[in-house]
Scaffold this motif. Structure first.
Motif, PDB file in Angstrom:
ATOM      1  N   LEU A   1     -55.064 -17.283 -22.273  1.00 37.32           N
ATOM      2  CA  LEU A   1     -56.388 -16.558 -22.480  1.00 37.32           C
ATOM      3  C   LEU A   1     -57.306 -17.491 -23.274  1.00 37.32           C
ATOM      4  O   LEU A   1     -58.445 -17.848 -23.195  1.00 37.32           O
ATOM      5  CB  LEU A   1     -56.554 -14.907 -22.608  1.00 37.32           C
ATOM      6  CG  LEU A   1     -57.638 -14.630 -22.834  1.00 37.32           C
ATOM      7  CD1 LEU A   1     -58.669 -14.671 -21.670  1.00 37.32           C
ATOM      8  CD2 LEU A   1     -57.671 -13.081 -23.223  1.00 37.32           C
ATOM      9  N   ASN A   2     -56.597 -17.665 -24.697  1.00 33.62           N
ATOM     10  CA  ASN A   2     -57.301 -18.519 -25.458  1.00 33.62           C
ATOM     11  C   ASN A   2     -57.823 -20.096 -24.984  1.00 33.62           C
ATOM     12  O   ASN A   2     -58.937 -20.469 -25.224  1.00 33.62           O
ATOM     13  CB  ASN A   2     -56.339 -18.801 -26.920  1.00 33.62           C
ATOM     14  CG  ASN A   2     -56.663 -18.116 -27.848  1.00 33.62           C
ATOM     15  OD1 ASN A   2     -55.679 -17.938 -28.752  1.00 33.62           O
ATOM     16  ND2 ASN A   2     -57.403 -16.830 -27.667  1.00 33.62           N
ATOM     17  N   ARG A   3     -57.045 -20.628 -24.214  1.00 33.12           N
ATOM     18  CA  ARG A   3     -57.051 -21.795 -23.425  1.00 33.12           C
ATOM     19  C   ARG A   3     -58.392 -21.624 -22.491  1.00 33.12           C
ATOM     20  O   ARG A   3     -59.174 -22.567 -22.538  1.00 33.12           O
ATOM     21  CB  ARG A   3     -56.112 -22.287 -22.862  1.00 33.12           C
ATOM     22  CG  ARG A   3     -56.103 -23.705 -22.170  1.00 33.12           C
ATOM     23  CD  ARG A   3     -54.804 -24.109 -21.289  1.00 33.12           C
ATOM     24  NE  ARG A   3     -54.834 -23.219 -20.045  1.00 33.12           N
ATOM     25  CZ  ARG A   3     -53.953 -23.173 -19.179  1.00 33.12           C
ATOM     26  NH1 ARG A   3     -52.939 -24.214 -19.246  1.00 33.12           N
ATOM     27  NH2 ARG A   3     -53.969 -22.315 -17.963  1.00 33.12           N
ATOM     28  N   ALA A   4     -58.309 -20.483 -21.721  1.00 29.70           N
ATOM     29  CA  ALA A   4     -59.211 -20.364 -20.600  1.00 29.70           C
ATOM     30  C   ALA A   4     -60.626 -20.231 -21.376  1.00 29.70           C
ATOM     31  O   ALA A   4     -61.851 -20.588 -20.892  1.00 29.70           O
ATOM     32  CB  ALA A   4     -58.919 -19.139 -19.876  1.00 29.70           C
TER      33      ALA A   4
ATOM     34  N   HIS B   1     -63.968 -22.611 -20.991  1.00 31.56           N
ATOM     35  CA  HIS B   1     -65.004 -21.877 -20.791  1.00 31.56           C
ATOM     36  C   HIS B   1     -66.318 -22.408 -21.533  1.00 31.56           C
ATOM     37  O   HIS B   1     -67.371 -22.608 -20.992  1.00 31.56           O
ATOM     38  CB  HIS B   1     -65.202 -20.521 -20.704  1.00 31.56           C
ATOM     39  CG  HIS B   1     -66.520 -19.904 -20.241  1.00 31.56           C
ATOM     40  ND1 HIS B   1     -67.059 -19.278 -21.296  1.00 31.56           N
ATOM     41  CD2 HIS B   1     -67.042 -19.721 -18.940  1.00 31.56           C
ATOM     42  CE1 HIS B   1     -68.414 -18.747 -20.601  1.00 31.56           C
ATOM     43  NE2 HIS B   1     -68.198 -18.957 -19.359  1.00 31.56           N
ATOM     44  N   GLU B   2     -66.063 -22.450 -22.694  1.00 34.35           N
ATOM     45  CA  GLU B   2     -67.105 -22.923 -23.756  1.00 34.35           C
ATOM     46  C   GLU B   2     -67.530 -24.448 -23.723  1.00 34.35           C
ATOM     47  O   GLU B   2     -68.537 -24.902 -23.499  1.00 34.35           O
ATOM     48  CB  GLU B   2     -66.549 -22.809 -25.266  1.00 34.35           C
ATOM     49  CG  GLU B   2     -66.543 -21.081 -25.616  1.00 34.35           C
ATOM     50  CD  GLU B   2     -67.770 -20.485 -25.633  1.00 34.35           C
ATOM     51  OE1 GLU B   2     -68.758 -21.322 -26.107  1.00 34.35           O
ATOM     52  OE2 GLU B   2     -67.829 -19.500 -25.122  1.00 34.35           O
TER      53      GLU B   2
ATOM     54  N   LYS C   1     -65.997 -21.529 -12.053  1.00 37.12           N
ATOM     55  CA  LYS C   1     -64.643 -21.492 -12.178  1.00 37.12           C
ATOM     56  C   LYS C   1     -64.014 -20.933 -13.461  1.00 37.12           C
ATOM     57  O   LYS C   1     -62.941 -20.516 -13.421  1.00 37.12           O
ATOM     58  CB  LYS C   1     -64.224 -22.939 -11.403  1.00 37.12           C
ATOM     59  CG  LYS C   1     -64.432 -23.074 -10.151  1.00 37.12           C
ATOM     60  CD  LYS C   1     -63.814 -24.328  -9.552  1.00 37.12           C
ATOM     61  CE  LYS C   1     -63.954 -24.759  -8.171  1.00 37.12           C
ATOM     62  NZ  LYS C   1     -63.804 -25.899  -7.766  1.00 37.12           N
ATOM     63  N   ALA C   2     -64.641 -21.618 -14.498  1.00 37.51           N
ATOM     64  CA  ALA C   2     -63.686 -21.427 -15.753  1.00 37.51           C
ATOM     65  C   ALA C   2     -64.183 -19.991 -16.133  1.00 37.51           C
ATOM     66  O   ALA C   2     -63.286 -19.332 -16.880  1.00 37.51           O
ATOM     67  CB  ALA C   2     -64.673 -22.294 -17.007  1.00 37.51           C
ATOM     68  N   GLU C   3     -65.197 -19.191 -15.906  1.00 38.08           N
ATOM     69  CA  GLU C   3     -65.256 -17.882 -15.982  1.00 38.08           C
ATOM     70  C   GLU C   3     -64.458 -17.044 -15.210  1.00 38.08           C
ATOM     71  O   GLU C   3     -63.817 -16.016 -15.919  1.00 38.08           O
ATOM     72  CB  GLU C   3     -66.820 -17.375 -15.556  1.00 38.08           C
ATOM     73  CG  GLU C   3     -67.897 -17.986 -16.589  1.00 38.08           C
ATOM     74  CD  GLU C   3     -69.174 -17.595 -15.982  1.00 38.08           C
ATOM     75  OE1 GLU C   3     -69.524 -17.148 -14.670  1.00 38.08           O
ATOM     76  OE2 GLU C   3     -70.274 -17.696 -16.977  1.00 38.08           O
ATOM     77  N   SER C   4     -63.945 -17.450 -13.938  1.00 37.76           N
ATOM     78  CA  SER C   4     -63.068 -16.747 -13.391  1.00 37.76           C
ATOM     79  C   SER C   4     -61.693 -16.680 -13.836  1.00 37.76           C
ATOM     80  O   SER C   4     -60.951 -15.829 -13.865  1.00 37.76           O
ATOM     81  CB  SER C   4     -63.317 -17.138 -11.850  1.00 37.76           C
ATOM     82  OG  SER C   4     -62.194 -16.669 -11.035  1.00 37.76           O
ATOM     83  N   ALA C   5     -61.339 -17.975 -14.313  1.00 34.52           N
ATOM     84  CA  ALA C   5     -60.211 -18.423 -14.841  1.00 34.52           C
ATOM     85  C   ALA C   5     -59.626 -17.431 -16.049  1.00 34.52           C
ATOM     86  O   ALA C   5     -58.788 -16.871 -16.300  1.00 34.52           O
ATOM     87  CB  ALA C   5     -59.806 -19.689 -15.112  1.00 34.52           C
TER      88      ALA C   5
ATOM     89  N   TYR D   1     -56.941 -14.547 -16.811  1.00 34.69           N
ATOM     90  CA  TYR D   1     -56.153 -14.482 -17.755  1.00 34.69           C
ATOM     91  C   TYR D   1     -56.256 -13.151 -18.722  1.00 34.69           C
ATOM     92  O   TYR D   1     -55.358 -12.863 -19.240  1.00 34.69           O
ATOM     93  CB  TYR D   1     -56.195 -15.638 -18.693  1.00 34.69           C
ATOM     94  CG  TYR D   1     -55.518 -16.832 -17.977  1.00 34.69           C
ATOM     95  CD1 TYR D   1     -54.122 -17.013 -17.629  1.00 34.69           C
ATOM     96  CD2 TYR D   1     -56.467 -18.195 -17.642  1.00 34.69           C
ATOM     97  CE1 TYR D   1     -53.637 -18.222 -17.150  1.00 34.69           C
ATOM     98  CE2 TYR D   1     -55.894 -19.177 -17.401  1.00 34.69           C
ATOM     99  CZ  TYR D   1     -54.301 -19.263 -16.795  1.00 34.69           C
ATOM    100  OH  TYR D   1     -53.888 -20.336 -16.363  1.00 34.69           O
ATOM    101  N   ARG D   2     -57.352 -12.527 -18.629  1.00 36.16           N
ATOM    102  CA  ARG D   2     -57.553 -11.192 -19.225  1.00 36.16           C
ATOM    103  C   ARG D   2     -56.751 -10.286 -18.482  1.00 36.16           C
ATOM    104  O   ARG D   2     -56.071  -9.601 -19.130  1.00 36.16           O
ATOM    105  CB  ARG D   2     -58.774 -10.924 -19.244  1.00 36.16           C
ATOM    106  CG  ARG D   2     -59.898 -11.537 -20.192  1.00 36.16           C
ATOM    107  CD  ARG D   2     -61.366 -11.147 -20.156  1.00 36.16           C
ATOM    108  NE  ARG D   2     -62.166 -12.180 -20.415  1.00 36.16           N
ATOM    109  CZ  ARG D   2     -62.524 -12.373 -21.850  1.00 36.16           C
ATOM    110  NH1 ARG D   2     -61.934 -11.689 -22.769  1.00 36.16           N
ATOM    111  NH2 ARG D   2     -63.390 -13.333 -22.066  1.00 36.16           N
ATOM    112  N   ALA D   3     -56.778 -10.486 -17.261  1.00 36.34           N
ATOM    113  CA  ALA D   3     -55.898  -9.452 -16.377  1.00 36.34           C
ATOM    114  C   ALA D   3     -54.507  -9.669 -16.669  1.00 36.34           C
ATOM    115  O   ALA D   3     -53.461  -8.817 -16.891  1.00 36.34           O
ATOM    116  CB  ALA D   3     -56.174  -9.546 -14.877  1.00 36.34           C
TER     117      ALA D   3
END
Length: 417
Positions: free
Chosen positions: A139-142, A146-147, A193-197, A201-203
């Protein structure tokens, strides 16, 4: 009045839930939650409790067994003078005196099974901690990716604004605007796509904590490099001592040895003693008496059952020892591979950081040239893409350092909360 109180409590719970959801989750708090809530931990704890109860069951056979009973029988006939009733009450005590060590072996086997269940509990614990940490790093990576995608989109948005301005004053052709619009659209897709990823990972993190429907908003960023070195021989030594799955396999060998010893005593004699007291008669306690018995049971022939059981137990012991050796070999290989993978990840991170630094310098020069109206769309596009790619590679390298260190810690066993 009661409805108002209930409504107030419900509103308070909603507000409190909102505050809790907005709270920043640390990796430590996520691990603690998983160890408390994850169903696999509950199952592992229950299995240990079950095996502990089995030890008590095995030990119960060595203790005295006391039984009591009472009955009343009445017979009736056409001659009422012959009607009668009889009472009977009894109490007895039975005790196994000696069984040539079979009872002790059964208790020892139950204790070994309990120890194996405890080792499996710690193995489950390690897996849950590793799962939470892995999901947290992902999740950190995602979030970081995203940033980067967001910054890339904003760079192309800024470039489109410049291209429009240049086109309007006639210093740049229409193709500059068209190219900027195309790059902006592509960057928007990458951002989505980055937002979706990140949401996926939150899930994953919520599921690894044992609360799959938990809404995760904010987490701490731990995707930074920390120097951590352990000599490879020390890593292997720690794995041999700490790996719970290896400890569990050792207990399986001990259990197989105990079962073999027990099966070899299949034709051993047993000595038991019993005593009892009876009260009986037409009326309560008309007559009474006691009895005592000491018996020796010596099996003479069981049709080859004991021999077959011994052969099966010997085969199970060979299997358990082979599985122990195989597990040990696999663990040593896992440690060595994880150790070298971590060393490689460190080197890759150094290269990624240097590449990002140079890509940033190139981007800043290209941006300055394009802003001044002397740069081309190809130059600025290449610079933006190279910088975003370099940032992504750095994020991946940081993640790999975390992931490979986690792999090595898992391989050594005994993960800390």
């Amino acid at each position: 009045m009661r409805n108002k109180i209930v409504a107030a409590i419900f509103l308070f719970q909603i507000l409190f839930a909102g505050v809790a959801a907005a709270e920043t989750l640390t990796i430590e708090s996520c691990v603690r939650t998983a160890l408390e809530k994850h169903p696999d931990m509950v199952a592992a704890e229950s299995k240990v409790a079950s095996k502990k109860a089995a030890v008590g069951q095995s030990a119960a056979d060595s203790r005295p067994q006391i039984k009591g009973g009472a009955s009343y029988t009445r017979s009736d006939s056409t001659d009422s003078a012959n009607d009668s009733g009889r009472y009977n009450a009894s109490i007895s005590l039975e005790q196994s005196v000696y069984d040539w060590g079979k009872r002790g072996l059964r208790i020892e086997g139950a204790r070994i099974n309990m120890s194996a269940a405890e080792a499996e509990y710690f193995d489950t614990r390690d897996k849950i901690i590793a799962g939470v940490r892995s999901a947290y790093y992902n999740l950190n990576r995602a979030i970081r990716q995203h940033e980067v995608a967001k910054a890339r989109f904003e760079n192309y948005l800024k470039r489109l604004s410049w291209a429009n301005s240049y086109y309007e004053v006639g210093t740049k052709p229409k193709i500059e605007v068209t190219k900027a619009e195309s790059d902006l659209a592509n960057s928007k897709l990458a951002l989505v796509k980055a937002e979706s990823a990140a949401e996926q990972y939150r899930a994953q993190l919520a599921s690894s904590m044992g609360i799959p429907m938990m809404e995760i908003k904010n987490i701490s960023d731990v995707l930074s490099y920390e120097e951590w070195n352990v000599p490879i021989d020390q890593a292997v030594e720690r794995a041999v001592s700490n790996r719970p799955d290896l400890a569990s396999q050792r207990k399986r060998v001990e259990y197989a040895e105990t079962v073999l010893s027990l099966e070899k005593k299949g034709m051993s004699p047993e000595i038991s003693a019993s005593a009892g007291y009876n009260a009986y008669g037409s009326a309560p306690f008309d007559d009474n008496g006691w009895n005592a018995r000491l018996s020796l049971n010596f099996p003479l022939y069981d049709g080859g059952l004991t021999r077959s059981r011994v052969q099966g137990a010997e085969a199970d012991l060979v299997t358990a020892k082979a599985q122990l050796e195989s597990t040990s070999n696999n663990i040593m290989l896992e440690v060595r591979k994880a150790w070298h993978a971590l060393a490689e990840a460190r080197e890759a991170l150094n290269a990624s950081l240097e590449a990002e630094r140079r890509a940033r310098e190139t981007y800043e020069l290209a941006e300055g040239r394009y802003e001044a109206g002397v740069g081309s769309s190809l130059e600025i596009s290449d610079a933006v893409e190279s910088y975003a790619s370099a940032q992504t590679n750095t994020i991946l390298s940081l993640y790999e350092c975390k992931a490979k260190r986690l792999d090595l810690e898992k391989a050594m066993g005994g993960l800390e909360e």
